[in-house]
Design a protein around this motif. Structure first.
Motif, mmCIF file in Angstrom:
data_model
loop_
_atom_site.group_PDB
_atom_site.id
_atom_site.type_symbol
_atom_site.label_atom_id
_atom_site.label_comp_id
_atom_site.label_asym_id
_atom_site.label_seq_id
_atom_site.Cartn_x
_atom_site.Cartn_y
_atom_site.Cartn_z
ATOM 1 N N LEU A 69 0.828 -1.205 0.000
ATOM 2 C CA LEU A 69 0.000 0.000 0.000
ATOM 3 C C LEU A 69 0.864 1.258 0.000
ATOM 4 C CD1 LEU A 69 -2.797 -1.015 2.555
ATOM 5 C CD2 LEU A 69 -3.057 -0.720 0.084
ATOM 6 N N ILE A 70 1.993 1.199 0.706
ATOM 7 C CA ILE A 70 2.912 2.343 0.726
ATOM 8 C C ILE A 70 3.504 2.571 -0.659
ATOM 9 C CG2 ILE A 70 5.189 3.092 1.514
ATOM 10 C CD1 ILE A 70 3.207 3.660 3.607
ATOM 11 N N PHE A 71 3.984 1.499 -1.279
ATOM 12 C CA PHE A 71 4.656 1.636 -2.566
ATOM 13 C C PHE A 71 3.701 2.030 -3.689
ATOM 14 C CE2 PHE A 71 8.246 -0.743 -0.702
ATOM 15 C CZ PHE A 71 9.287 0.036 -1.180
ATOM 16 N N THR A 72 2.439 1.656 -3.575
ATOM 17 C CA THR A 72 1.465 1.999 -4.616
ATOM 18 C C THR A 72 0.708 3.281 -4.289
ATOM 19 O OG1 THR A 72 -0.187 0.560 -3.558
ATOM 20 C CG2 THR A 72 1.135 -0.388 -5.335
ATOM 21 N N ASP A 73 1.088 3.932 -3.183
ATOM 22 C CA ASP A 73 0.460 5.197 -2.801
ATOM 23 C C ASP A 73 -1.050 5.046 -2.639
ATOM 24 O OD1 ASP A 73 0.507 7.864 -2.107
ATOM 25 O OD2 ASP A 73 0.283 8.579 -4.166
ATOM 26 N N THR A 74 -1.484 3.905 -2.109
ATOM 27 C CA THR A 74 -2.918 3.656 -1.909
ATOM 28 C C THR A 74 -3.241 3.400 -0.439
ATOM 29 O OG1 THR A 74 -2.550 1.306 -2.440
ATOM 30 C CG2 THR A 74 -3.320 2.741 -4.228
ATOM 31 N N LEU A 75 -2.354 3.826 0.445
ATOM 32 C CA LEU A 75 -2.580 3.614 1.875
ATOM 33 C C LEU A 75 -3.659 4.566 2.375
ATOM 34 C CD1 LEU A 75 -1.689 2.112 4.433
ATOM 35 C CD2 LEU A 75 0.016 3.905 4.793
ATOM 36 N N ASN A 76 -4.771 4.020 2.826
ATOM 37 C CA ASN A 76 -5.878 4.801 3.360
ATOM 38 C C ASN A 76 -6.646 3.925 4.348
ATOM 39 O OD1 ASN A 76 -8.259 3.444 1.878
ATOM 40 N ND2 ASN A 76 -6.853 3.964 0.203
ATOM 41 N N PRO A 77 -7.517 4.512 5.184
ATOM 42 C CA PRO A 77 -8.218 3.716 6.205
ATOM 43 C C PRO A 77 -9.031 2.559 5.642
ATOM 44 C CG PRO A 77 -8.391 6.046 6.726
ATOM 45 C CD PRO A 77 -7.754 5.963 5.372
ATOM 46 N N ALA A 78 -9.741 2.771 4.533
ATOM 47 C CA ALA A 78 -10.578 1.705 3.967
ATOM 48 C C ALA A 78 -9.736 0.513 3.535
ATOM 49 C CB ALA A 78 -11.383 2.250 2.790
ATOM 50 N N ALA A 79 -8.626 0.786 2.831
ATOM 51 C CA ALA A 79 -7.750 -0.298 2.379
ATOM 52 C C ALA A 79 -7.106 -0.997 3.571
ATOM 53 C CB ALA A 79 -6.673 0.252 1.444
ATOM 54 N N ALA A 80 -6.714 -0.228 4.588
ATOM 55 C CA ALA A 80 -6.072 -0.813 5.764
ATOM 56 C C ALA A 80 -7.028 -1.750 6.496
ATOM 57 C CB ALA A 80 -5.595 0.297 6.703
ATOM 58 N N ILE A 81 -8.273 -1.325 6.681
ATOM 59 C CA ILE A 81 -9.249 -2.155 7.384
ATOM 60 C C ILE A 81 -9.572 -3.416 6.580
ATOM 61 C CG2 ILE A 81 -11.643 -2.265 8.180
ATOM 62 C CD1 ILE A 81 -11.394 0.722 8.868
ATOM 63 N N GLY A 82 -9.811 -3.263 5.287
ATOM 64 C CA GLY A 82 -10.180 -4.410 4.454
ATOM 65 C C GLY A 82 -9.095 -5.470 4.393
ATOM 66 N N LEU A 83 -7.858 -5.047 4.104
ATOM 67 C CA LEU A 83 -6.762 -6.010 4.012
ATOM 68 C C LEU A 83 -6.394 -6.573 5.385
ATOM 69 C CD1 LEU A 83 -4.448 -4.340 1.342
ATOM 70 C CD2 LEU A 83 -5.771 -6.444 1.113
ATOM 71 N N GLY A 84 -6.502 -5.740 6.420
ATOM 72 C CA GLY A 84 -6.205 -6.228 7.765
ATOM 73 C C GLY A 84 -7.174 -7.315 8.196
ATOM 74 N N TYR A 85 -8.443 -7.158 7.841
ATOM 75 C CA TYR A 85 -9.458 -8.133 8.237
ATOM 76 C C TYR A 85 -9.227 -9.487 7.572
ATOM 77 C CZ TYR A 85 -14.033 -10.014 9.498
ATOM 78 O OH TYR A 85 -15.042 -10.794 10.019
ATOM 79 N N ILE A 86 -9.015 -9.484 6.247
ATOM 80 C CA ILE A 86 -8.848 -10.761 5.557
ATOM 81 C C ILE A 86 -7.465 -11.357 5.797
ATOM 82 C CG2 ILE A 86 -10.524 -10.168 3.779
ATOM 83 C CD1 ILE A 86 -8.262 -9.621 1.872
ATOM 84 N N ALA A 87 -6.519 -10.549 6.293
ATOM 85 C CA ALA A 87 -5.183 -11.079 6.578
ATOM 86 C C ALA A 87 -5.243 -12.159 7.647
ATOM 87 C CB ALA A 87 -4.259 -9.952 7.032
ATOM 88 N N ASN A 88 -6.125 -11.998 8.631
ATOM 89 C CA ASN A 88 -6.250 -13.001 9.689
ATOM 90 C C ASN A 88 -6.971 -14.246 9.181
ATOM 91 O OD1 ASN A 88 -6.108 -13.753 12.649
ATOM 92 N ND2 ASN A 88 -8.320 -13.876 12.303
ATOM 93 N N ASP A 89 -8.045 -14.061 8.422
ATOM 94 C CA ASP A 89 -8.768 -15.217 7.888
ATOM 95 C C ASP A 89 -7.879 -16.050 6.975
ATOM 96 O OD1 ASP A 89 -11.182 -14.796 9.179
ATOM 97 O OD2 ASP A 89 -11.898 -13.412 7.645
ATOM 98 N N ALA A 90 -7.076 -15.365 6.154
ATOM 99 C CA ALA A 90 -6.218 -16.078 5.199
ATOM 100 C C ALA A 90 -5.149 -16.907 5.898
ATOM 101 C CB ALA A 90 -5.565 -15.078 4.246
ATOM 102 N N ALA A 91 -4.801 -16.550 7.136
ATOM 103 C CA ALA A 91 -3.753 -17.275 7.856
ATOM 104 C C ALA A 91 -4.143 -18.726 8.125
ATOM 105 C CB ALA A 91 -3.446 -16.566 9.173
ATOM 106 N N ASP A 92 -5.438 -19.045 8.133
ATOM 107 C CA ASP A 92 -5.885 -20.408 8.395
ATOM 108 C C ASP A 92 -5.580 -21.368 7.243
ATOM 109 O OD1 ASP A 92 -7.178 -20.320 11.016
ATOM 110 O OD2 ASP A 92 -8.572 -18.938 10.064
#
Length: 256
Positions: A69-92
């Motif tokens: 997100l930093i490198f693509t200049d797309t870091l924002n609250p919506a992207a952070a919440i969405g990717l953060g949420y599925i990051a935990n589910d994907a760990a399974d």
């Protein structure tokens, strides 16, 4: 805390990374609630410590997503919440009989959780792939730096083209910033002033570039003297020298 102060707080990279982790913890809390309702139950310590491979995977997903997100200049609250949420589910999806089985009431529930984790992993990989492709695109502020830096590949026509394209991107972003009711008044004013200062100079630079290209064609066709091209080139270089710092200043006002 006012809306502007909250927006300023959430705009910092550190705050957004914390927001990603909180979203992952929200996903974990949801899974723990489901396990309790199903009768198996799992404590917070057991969820994160006994299933440490998934915990490490979740943290790794967040770090990777944050960097992209930093490198693509797309870091924002919506992207952070969405990717953060599925990051935990994907760990399974990484272990055969790990957390998804231990928090489910039986093997069937575990398999369901496992299937959902695989979908989450695929979604995560798809999003990160799109972000990686976006990172391959040259950011606007880099376009004029590359096109207008004197060197073996320097061309005044290429520089003018870069100035025009970059200014158009900045102008669109400026409209969004000014229209946002949460944007501080001083930021809006600075953006508007930078846009107004650069607009006429960029316009005249593009006109000089069009004139240069026309004379260049005439010289190639033998219908005019080469001296005219030399004069047009000097004129265009002068306009570039005026436009370039104004466009760069415009970009800085936009936070780029």
């Amino acid at each position: 805390m006012s809306a502007e102060e909250l927006k300023a707080l959430l705009s910092t990279p550190a705050a957004l990374f914390v927001l990603m982790l909180l979203a992952s913890f929200g996903s974990a809390w949801k899974q723990m609630l489901v396990s309790r309702r199903s009768g198996t139950g799992v404590s917070v310590a057991s969820y994160f410590l006994d299933n440490w491979p998934e915990t490490l995977a979740m943290i790794g997903h967040n770090i990777l997503a944050f960097v992209m997100l930093i490198f693509t200049d797309t870091l924002n609250p919506a992207a952070a919440i969405g990717l953060g949420y599925i990051a935990n589910d994907a760990a399974d999806a990484y272990t055969k009989e790990g957390r998804s089985f231990s928090i489910g009431p039986n093997d069937i529930a575990g398999n369901k959780q496992k299937g959902f984790a695989r979908i989450s992993l695929l979604v995560t990989l798809a999003v990160l792939t799109m972000l990686a492709l976006g990172a391959c695109q040259t950011p606007p502020h880099k376009v004029i730096e590359v096109a207008c830096t004197p060197g073996t590949k320097y061309s005044v026509e290429r520089c003018v083209k870069g100035i025009g394209e970059t200014w158009e991107v900045y102008q669109i972003r400026a409209e969004v910033i000014v229209a946002d009711p949460l944007t501080p008044a001083d930021v809006k004013r600075g953006v508007q002033q930078a846009e107004a200062a650069s607009r006429p100079v960029v316009r005249d630079t593009l006109l000089a570039g069009a004139e240069y290209a026309e004379i260049k064609q005439q010289v190639a066709a033998g219908t005019t003297e080469a001296e005219r091209l030399t004069i047009a080139n000097a004129n265009l270089e002068a306009w570039v020298a005026k436009a370039l710092p104004l466009v760069q200043s415009f970009g800085r006002k936009l936070g780029r």
